[in-house]
Design an enzyme around this catalytic site. Structure first.
Site, PDB file in Angstrom:
ATOM      1  N   ASP A  99      -7.030  -1.462  -4.454  1.00 46.55           N
ATOM      2  CA  ASP A  99      -8.178  -1.191  -3.495  1.00 46.55           C
ATOM      3  C   ASP A  99      -9.168   0.040  -4.135  1.00 46.55           C
ATOM      4  O   ASP A  99     -10.150   0.036  -3.955  1.00 46.55           O
ATOM      5  CB  ASP A  99      -7.451  -0.517  -2.278  1.00 46.55           C
ATOM      6  CG  ASP A  99      -6.634  -1.407  -1.548  1.00 46.55           C
ATOM      7  OD1 ASP A  99      -6.829  -2.520  -1.400  1.00 46.55           O
ATOM      8  OD2 ASP A  99      -5.733  -0.892  -0.818  1.00 46.55           O
TER       9      ASP A  99
ATOM     10  N   ASP B 288       0.808  -1.370  -0.058  1.00 47.61           N
ATOM     11  CA  ASP B 288      -0.045   0.008   0.108  1.00 47.61           C
ATOM     12  C   ASP B 288       0.914   1.113   0.039  1.00 47.61           C
ATOM     13  O   ASP B 288       1.999   1.338   0.647  1.00 47.61           O
ATOM     14  CB  ASP B 288      -0.764   0.166   1.272  1.00 47.61           C
ATOM     15  CG  ASP B 288      -1.975  -0.986   1.126  1.00 47.61           C
ATOM     16  OD1 ASP B 288      -2.441  -1.504   0.018  1.00 47.61           O
ATOM     17  OD2 ASP B 288      -2.451  -1.318   2.345  1.00 47.61           O
TER      18      ASP B 288
END
Length: 174
Positions: free
Chosen positions: A141, A125
């Site tokens: 995401d 991330d």
């Protein structure tokens, strides 16, 4: 059982779309790893948005840490369900035209994070909205959230109850 409604062209476009979007997701994660791992956050807008490397061993918002086998199995089941849904989208109702496109985006997000979990044991991330202290996330995401959000909007504001009858797998009484 209903027959497949997707044409060969739609199937090939779907495969191409998933590959293209997944490669883009993986490339952004590669860049995040090469440019951000082990370094300070890269500030885009001070106190608002920055790029920060994070290895997420959980699900959304870091929940269920270190349950990789569970996530891998769940994602595989989800991807199989998406493939069947993509192949069997009912024909004839223009309100449902965006469904296959949304399935492609959703599958790309699931596949992008699946690849990370299966190969590295974590998801990379890097998007960090520090203004609101939002959990750090990635391109995959975004795919999942945006496609799910559009599904929700369509389900609430565009599709009506009678539209869902075309999804029934039972034969209709005449």
């Amino acid at each position: 059982m209903k027959s497949i409604t997707a044409t060969k062209k739609q199937i090939l476009l779907g495969i191409f779309g998933v590959i293209l979007l997944t490669v883009f997701d993986q490339y952004t994660k590669y860049l995040a790893t090469v440019k951000l791992k082990g370094k300070e956050s890269f500030i885009i807008i001070k106190d608002v948005f920055q790029l920060t490397y994070l290895e997420n061993r959980g699900a959304a918002f870091g929940m269920m840490q270190n349950k990789q086998i569970f996530f891998i199995i769940l994602t595989l089941c989800f991807l199989v369900a998406l493939i069947f849904a993509y192949l069997y989208v009912p024909k004839g109702n223009k309100k449902f035209a965006p469904i296959r496109f949304l399935f492609v985006i959703l599958a790309s997000g699931a596949l992008g994070n699946f690849i990370d979990r299966a190969t590295a044991g974590f998801v990379v991330d890097f998007f960090d909205f520090c203004l609101i202290n939002f959990p750090i996330f990635n391109v995959a995401d975004c795919y999942v959230v945006i496609s799910a959000g559009i599904f929700l909007i369509l389900g609430i504001f565009v599709w009506k109850e009678e539209d869902y009858d075309m999804f029934s797998i039972r034969k209709k009484d005449k």
